[in-house]
Design an enzyme around this catalytic site. Structure first.
Site, short mmCIF file in Angstrom:
data_model
loop_
_atom_site.label_atom_id
_atom_site.label_comp_id
_atom_site.label_asym_id
_atom_site.label_seq_id
_atom_site.Cartn_x
_atom_site.Cartn_y
_atom_site.Cartn_z
N ASN A 1 0.83 -1.22 0.00
CA ASN A 1 0.00 0.00 0.00
C ASN A 1 0.86 1.26 0.00
OD1 ASN A 1 1.00 0.07 2.57
ND2 ASN A 1 -0.99 0.28 3.60
N TYR B 1 4.54 -2.03 17.59
CA TYR B 1 5.31 -2.88 16.66
C TYR B 1 5.61 -4.24 17.29
CZ TYR B 1 9.13 -4.16 13.44
OH TYR B 1 9.93 -4.79 12.52
P1 NAD Z 1 9.87 -1.07 4.74
O1 NAD Z 1 9.05 -0.07 5.46
O2 NAD Z 1 10.87 -0.59 3.76
O3 NAD Z 1 8.97 -2.17 4.05
C1 NAD Z 1 7.68 -2.52 4.50
C2 NAD Z 1 6.76 -2.47 3.30
O4 NAD Z 1 5.45 -2.90 3.71
C3 NAD Z 1 6.60 -1.07 2.73
O5 NAD Z 1 6.74 -1.10 1.33
C4 NAD Z 1 5.19 -0.67 3.12
O6 NAD Z 1 4.61 0.25 2.23
C5 NAD Z 1 4.50 -2.02 3.15
N1 NAD Z 1 3.30 -2.05 4.03
C6 NAD Z 1 3.20 -1.65 5.30
N2 NAD Z 1 1.96 -1.85 5.76
C7 NAD Z 1 1.25 -2.38 4.73
C8 NAD Z 1 -0.10 -2.79 4.58
N3 NAD Z 1 -0.99 -2.68 5.57
N4 NAD Z 1 -0.48 -3.31 3.39
C9 NAD Z 1 0.40 -3.43 2.37
N5 NAD Z 1 1.69 -3.04 2.45
C10 NAD Z 1 2.11 -2.53 3.62
O7 NAD Z 1 10.60 -1.92 5.90
P2 NAD Z 1 11.66 -3.11 5.79
O8 NAD Z 1 12.82 -2.73 6.61
O9 NAD Z 1 11.86 -3.52 4.39
O10 NAD Z 1 10.89 -4.27 6.56
C11 NAD Z 1 10.23 -5.33 5.88
C12 NAD Z 1 9.74 -6.34 6.91
O11 NAD Z 1 10.84 -6.89 7.64
C13 NAD Z 1 8.79 -5.74 7.94
O12 NAD Z 1 7.75 -6.67 8.20
C14 NAD Z 1 9.65 -5.57 9.16
O13 NAD Z 1 8.90 -5.65 10.34
C15 NAD Z 1 10.63 -6.74 9.02
N6 NAD Z 1 11.89 -6.46 9.72
C16 NAD Z 1 12.79 -5.57 9.18
C17 NAD Z 1 13.98 -5.33 9.87
C18 NAD Z 1 15.03 -4.39 9.33
O14 NAD Z 1 16.10 -4.24 9.95
N7 NAD Z 1 14.87 -3.77 8.19
C19 NAD Z 1 14.23 -5.95 11.10
C20 NAD Z 1 13.27 -6.81 11.60
C21 NAD Z 1 12.11 -7.08 10.90
#
Ligand code: NAD
Ligand code: UDP
Length: 315
Positions: A36, A149
């Site tokens: 989204n 979160y």
């Molecule tokens: P990010 O914010 O770049 O990516 C998350 C994506 O999900 C975004 O493109 C956002 O637009 C989309 N999104 C959020 N809510 C949504 C919804 N309701 N419907 C559809 N799309 C939605 O963050 P990231 O760092 O790439 O993280 C990706 C995943 O990995 C997440 O679930 C995060 O919790 C997990 N994670 C990331 C890290 C890190 O260090 N980057 C660490 C632990 C966990």
């Protein structure tokens, strides 16, 4: 991933999700990215538009999702993940973890697809066990500013296991530790883009608290490899994926200064509430079950990331 025909990547326009799309397409899969764009960016997947095996669907996973045709794998990465998002959109974060997880698990059951949840080291909260093993249940403040979160992901893990036990869903859970690399948002507030951006612009580097708190940084391609191995393994999880080389944040700031050659000062600002004091993954389970270990050393990964921010990332 050679045997997988159609993979759905929820959160596919985000930082990690877009790298996962790249990997799946390179492995020959057809990929539907569902996002989204609440924190993701079209630019992250601009290079994939027009590819025959790639499709983008703008959709909020908190609403039910129906897709025509068979689905083999569902990767659920859709959730805002930066501490700057926690006070800004806490309800949306909880809805992504709760309704969003339920909707994608329903899709998995309907299509008989295997489902992977991107969980987080945040389920361990401010950990009292170090390094963190998957057997540790965590130390989370359920009403603090990070709870939207942490508890969203803890609920997401619980509903994933409930669908596994009661509805025969085929599931995997990965607990991701701090990951960095190209395509992080410059204004995302996390320490890697924040300090790299400050160094590149000659601004003071902001270290929160004393800087003695630690994190362990994993390069994004290593993480994506771990996610794919887990998806194709027999291990439901949870499995930690992260780089166990741990460093205090003050050392991270000094490394950014050294590598960028910035003359910026390091300034200390108040530590946010409930900021975990230490974090390092115990990756013995990933090594044993997946044959996985990180390959990209910090120095190499951070140089690639800085180069990207200095060129593409500023646009
Ligand atoms: P990010 O914010 O770049 O990516 C998350 C994506 O999900 C975004 O493109 C956002 O637009 C989309 N999104 C959020 N809510 C949504 C919804 N309701 N419907 C559809 N799309 C939605 O963050 P990231 O760092 O790439 O993280 C990706 C995943 O990995 C997440 O679930 C995060 O919790 C997990 N994670 C990331 C890290 C890190 O260090 N980057 C660490 C632990 C966990
Ligand atoms: N941090 C910092 N300066 C910043 C941003 C973050 O010192 O400009 C600290 C933050 O307080 C935390 C660590 O760096 O101790 C990692 O923060 P990040 O937001 O990247 O991830 P998380 O806290 O979720 O691990």
């Amino acid at each position: 991933m050679a045997r997988v025909k159609h993979a759905v990547v929820a959160g596919g326009a985000g930082f990690i999700g877009s790298h996962l799309c790249d990997r799946l397409l390179a492995d020959g899969c057809r990929v539907t990215a569902v996002d989204n764009l609440v924190t993701g960016r079209p630019a992250n997947i601009a290079h994939l538009r027009g590819q025959r095996r790639f499709r983008f669907l703008r959709h909020d996973i908190a609403r039910p999702l129906r897709l025509a045709g068979p689905v083999d794998r569902i990767f659920n990465l859709a959730s805002p993940a930066s501490p700057v998002d926690f006070p800004r959109i806490p309800v949306e974060i909880l809805l992504a973890g709760s309704y969003g997880s339920r909707n994608l698990l329903d899709l998995a059951v309907r299509t008989k697809a295997r489902y992977l949840l991107a969980s987080t080291s945040e389920v361990y909260g401010d950990p009292l066990v170090h390094p963190q093993t998957e057997a540790y249940w965590g130390n989370v403040n359920p009403v603090g500013p990070r709870s939207c979160y942490d508890e969203s992901k803890r609920f997401a893990e619980a509903i994933t296991m409930a669908y596994h036990r009661a509805r025969s869903a085929d599931v995997r859970i990965v607990r991701i530790f701090n990951t960095y690399g190209p395509r992080m948002r410059l204004d995302d507030g996390r320490v890697v883009p924040a300090l790299v951006d400050q160094a590149l612009r000659g601004l003071p580097l902001t270290v929160f608290g004393s800087g003695r708190q630690t994190r362990s940084f994993c390069y994004v391609t290593d993480l994506v490899d771990g996610i794919c191995r887990l998806m194709e393994s027999d291990a439901a999880g949870p499995v930690n994926i992260g780089n166990p080389s741990e460093m205090p944040i003050i050392e991270f700031a000094r490394a950014i200064k050294r590598i960028t050659g910035a003359s910026s000062a390091i300034v200390f600002q108040p530590l946010p509430a409930d900021d975990p004091k230490q974090r390092r993954p115990d990756i013995r389970k990933a090594r044993r079950l997946l044959g996985w270990r990180p390959r990209v050393a910090f120095e190499r990964g951070i140089r690639t990331t800085i180069d990207w921010f200095a060129t593409e990332g500023q646009r």
